[in-house]
Design a protein around this motif. Structure first.
Motif, short mmCIF file in Angstrom:
data_model
loop_
_atom_site.label_atom_id
_atom_site.label_comp_id
_atom_site.label_asym_id
_atom_site.label_seq_id
_atom_site.Cartn_x
_atom_site.Cartn_y
_atom_site.Cartn_z
N ILE A 1 0.84 -1.21 0.00
CA ILE A 1 0.00 0.00 0.00
C ILE A 1 0.87 1.26 0.00
O ILE A 1 0.51 2.28 -0.59
CB ILE A 1 -0.98 -0.01 1.20
CG1 ILE A 1 -2.13 -0.99 0.94
CG2 ILE A 1 -1.57 1.37 1.47
CD1 ILE A 1 -3.02 -0.67 -0.25
N ASP A 2 2.07 1.18 0.60
CA ASP A 2 2.96 2.34 0.55
C ASP A 2 3.37 2.66 -0.90
O ASP A 2 3.42 3.82 -1.30
CB ASP A 2 4.19 2.17 1.47
CG ASP A 2 4.94 0.86 1.24
OD1 ASP A 2 4.44 0.00 0.49
OD2 ASP A 2 6.03 0.71 1.81
N THR A 3 3.59 1.62 -1.70
CA THR A 3 3.94 1.83 -3.12
C THR A 3 2.75 2.42 -3.88
O THR A 3 2.92 3.29 -4.74
CB THR A 3 4.34 0.47 -3.77
OG1 THR A 3 5.22 -0.20 -2.89
CG2 THR A 3 4.98 0.68 -5.11
N VAL A 4 1.55 1.95 -3.56
CA VAL A 4 0.36 2.47 -4.25
C VAL A 4 0.21 3.97 -3.95
O VAL A 4 -0.08 4.77 -4.84
CB VAL A 4 -0.91 1.70 -3.80
CG1 VAL A 4 -2.15 2.28 -4.46
CG2 VAL A 4 -0.79 0.22 -4.12
N LYS A 5 0.45 4.34 -2.69
CA LYS A 5 0.35 5.76 -2.32
C LYS A 5 1.39 6.60 -3.07
O LYS A 5 1.12 7.70 -3.53
CB LYS A 5 0.52 5.92 -0.81
CG LYS A 5 -0.74 5.55 -0.03
CD LYS A 5 -0.48 5.37 1.44
CE LYS A 5 0.09 6.61 2.10
NZ LYS A 5 0.55 6.32 3.48
N LYS B 1 -3.60 4.61 -13.71
CA LYS B 1 -4.57 4.44 -14.81
C LYS B 1 -5.49 3.25 -14.58
O LYS B 1 -6.64 3.28 -14.99
CB LYS B 1 -3.81 4.29 -16.13
CG LYS B 1 -3.04 5.59 -16.42
CD LYS B 1 -2.51 5.68 -17.82
CE LYS B 1 -2.03 7.13 -18.04
NZ LYS B 1 -0.76 7.24 -18.68
N SER B 2 -5.00 2.18 -13.96
CA SER B 2 -5.89 1.04 -13.70
C SER B 2 -5.43 0.28 -12.46
O SER B 2 -4.25 0.22 -12.14
CB SER B 2 -5.91 0.09 -14.90
OG SER B 2 -4.63 -0.48 -15.09
N VAL B 3 -6.42 -0.27 -11.75
CA VAL B 3 -6.15 -1.05 -10.54
C VAL B 3 -7.05 -2.28 -10.57
O VAL B 3 -8.27 -2.16 -10.68
CB VAL B 3 -6.50 -0.25 -9.26
CG1 VAL B 3 -6.20 -1.08 -8.01
CG2 VAL B 3 -5.75 1.07 -9.21
N GLU C 1 -3.99 -11.05 -5.76
CA GLU C 1 -3.08 -10.64 -6.82
C GLU C 1 -3.49 -9.25 -7.31
O GLU C 1 -4.64 -9.03 -7.68
CB GLU C 1 -3.16 -11.65 -7.98
CG GLU C 1 -2.18 -11.36 -9.08
CD GLU C 1 -2.09 -12.50 -10.10
OE1 GLU C 1 -2.43 -13.67 -9.75
OE2 GLU C 1 -1.69 -12.23 -11.24
N ILE C 2 -2.53 -8.33 -7.26
CA ILE C 2 -2.83 -6.93 -7.61
C ILE C 2 -2.06 -6.54 -8.87
O ILE C 2 -0.87 -6.86 -9.00
CB ILE C 2 -2.41 -6.00 -6.44
CG1 ILE C 2 -3.27 -6.28 -5.20
CG2 ILE C 2 -2.51 -4.54 -6.84
CD1 ILE C 2 -2.77 -5.58 -3.95
N HIS C 3 -2.75 -5.85 -9.80
CA HIS C 3 -2.08 -5.27 -10.99
C HIS C 3 -2.42 -3.79 -11.02
O HIS C 3 -3.61 -3.42 -10.98
CB HIS C 3 -2.61 -5.90 -12.28
CG HIS C 3 -2.13 -7.30 -12.50
ND1 HIS C 3 -1.25 -7.66 -13.49
CD2 HIS C 3 -2.40 -8.44 -11.82
CE1 HIS C 3 -1.00 -8.96 -13.41
NE2 HIS C 3 -1.70 -9.45 -12.41
N ILE C 4 -1.39 -2.97 -11.11
CA ILE C 4 -1.63 -1.52 -11.21
C ILE C 4 -0.77 -0.95 -12.33
O ILE C 4 0.41 -1.32 -12.46
CB ILE C 4 -1.28 -0.80 -9.88
CG1 ILE C 4 -2.17 -1.33 -8.76
CG2 ILE C 4 -1.44 0.71 -10.01
CD1 ILE C 4 -1.96 -0.67 -7.42
N GLY D 1 -7.18 5.77 -5.07
CA GLY D 1 -8.15 6.76 -5.56
C GLY D 1 -8.98 6.22 -6.72
O GLY D 1 -9.69 6.97 -7.40
N ILE D 2 -8.89 4.91 -6.97
CA ILE D 2 -9.65 4.29 -8.08
C ILE D 2 -10.48 3.14 -7.53
O ILE D 2 -9.96 2.31 -6.76
CB ILE D 2 -8.68 3.76 -9.16
CG1 ILE D 2 -8.06 4.94 -9.90
CG2 ILE D 2 -9.37 2.81 -10.13
CD1 ILE D 2 -7.14 4.55 -11.04
#
Ligand code: NAD
Length: 256
Positions: free
Chosen positions: A125-129, A137-139, A208-211, A189-190
């Motif tokens: 989550i720190d990387t996402v922030k 663009k997509s999550v 599994e998360i793709h951003i 924010g998405i």
């Protein structure tokens, strides 16, 4: 720091065990649960006390950790914040209701309180922030769980997609299972694209998360051992709450 516990189930149990193993730098102020026996059981283990009401919990605590339910968040968090007490919320799904989130954010600001949302049972989550400082663009999040973890028939023989849609919808349909999609959506924010798969061939709950964004691309997989007391909850969720509790009093703070 004196921490009050709201909800004395599997997450609270893990925290109590950490305290007994001397891994948690907090004191338990009091324990509160709709089921008083659960509260008593934990309070006795760490020589703490039971709060007989929300008022008693608030009076005794410098910070309250909610690990109960989305319902508890909706009914109790506004009152806790009005008293100026900081909160850690585990049932994060409740915050994808934008009106409710704005309401508690305003109450917290007006009363000088903070709302903390732990990373939970996912990675990064720190990387996402950090990624959000540019443009995301997509999550997407694909969650695989054994059928029993989703409250489904254990006779399911092959994997089955049981949900495809937005996180804001997923948290209402699976309020006890997909809090991580809420944390991910709030951090990015998405409103994340979520797929939930019941998979009889796995033992661990897997996220599994793709951003994708201006920063590049991020892919993470977290394979979680379930809590021994509650197959819906991953152990890492409780570990994440414990780590946040310790972080609040650490001199060197690692991660954003
Ligand atoms: N953020 C995350 O990544 C994450 C991960 C796992 C679980 N969770 C959430 O954390 C919460 C706790 O998980 P758990 O596995 O410990 O649950 P649990 O079912 O083991 O325990 C919950 C306890 O809360 C009590 N409770 C329920 N509503 C209450 C209320 N209104 N007031 C007081 N007590 C109440 C119940 O009686 C129970 O003892 C759940 O909402 C779960 O969905 C979040």
């Amino acid at each position: 720091m004196k921490v009050g516990i709201m909800g004395c189930g599997s997450i609270a149990n893990t925290l109590v065990n950490f305290k007994l193993e001397d891994k948690l730098n907090i004191d338990f102020a009091s324990f509160y649960d709709l089921d008083k026996d659960s509260a008593e059981e934990l309070a006795i283990k760490v020589d703490s006390k039971v709060a007989n009401s929300l008022d008693e919990l608030i009076e005794s605590s410098e910070l309250i950790l909610e690990c109960a339910s989305q319902g508890a968040v909706r009914t109790s968090i506004p009152q806790i914040l009005e008293s100026g007490t900081n909160v850690i919320i585990m049932s994060v799904g409740a915050l994808l209701d934008t009106d409710f989130k704005t309401q508690i954010e305003n109450i917290a600001k007006d009363n000088g309180a903070k709302i903390y949302l732990p990373t939970g049972a996912i990675t990064g989550i720190d990387t996402v922030k950090a990624a959000k400082m540019g443009e995301i663009k997509s999550v997407s999040l694909t969650t695989r769980k054994p059928p029993v973890s989703l409250g489904l028939d254990s006779n399911i023989k092959s994997e089955k997609i049981i949900f495809e849609g937005k996180a804001s919808d997923a948290v209402n349909k699976f309020p006890k299972n997909i809090n991580v999609s809420s944390t991910l959506s709030l951090a990015s924010g998405i409103d994340a694209d979520v797929t939930i798969i019941a998979d009889p061939n796995i033992q661990n709950n897997t996220h599994e998360i793709h951003i994708k964004g201006t920063f590049g691309e991020l892919v993470t997989i977290t394979s979680n051992v379930s809590s021994p007391d509650n197959p819906k909850t991953s152990l890492l969720a409780a570990y994440s709450a414990a780590s946040l509790l310790n972080k609040l009093s650490e001199t060197i703070q690692i991660g954003s």
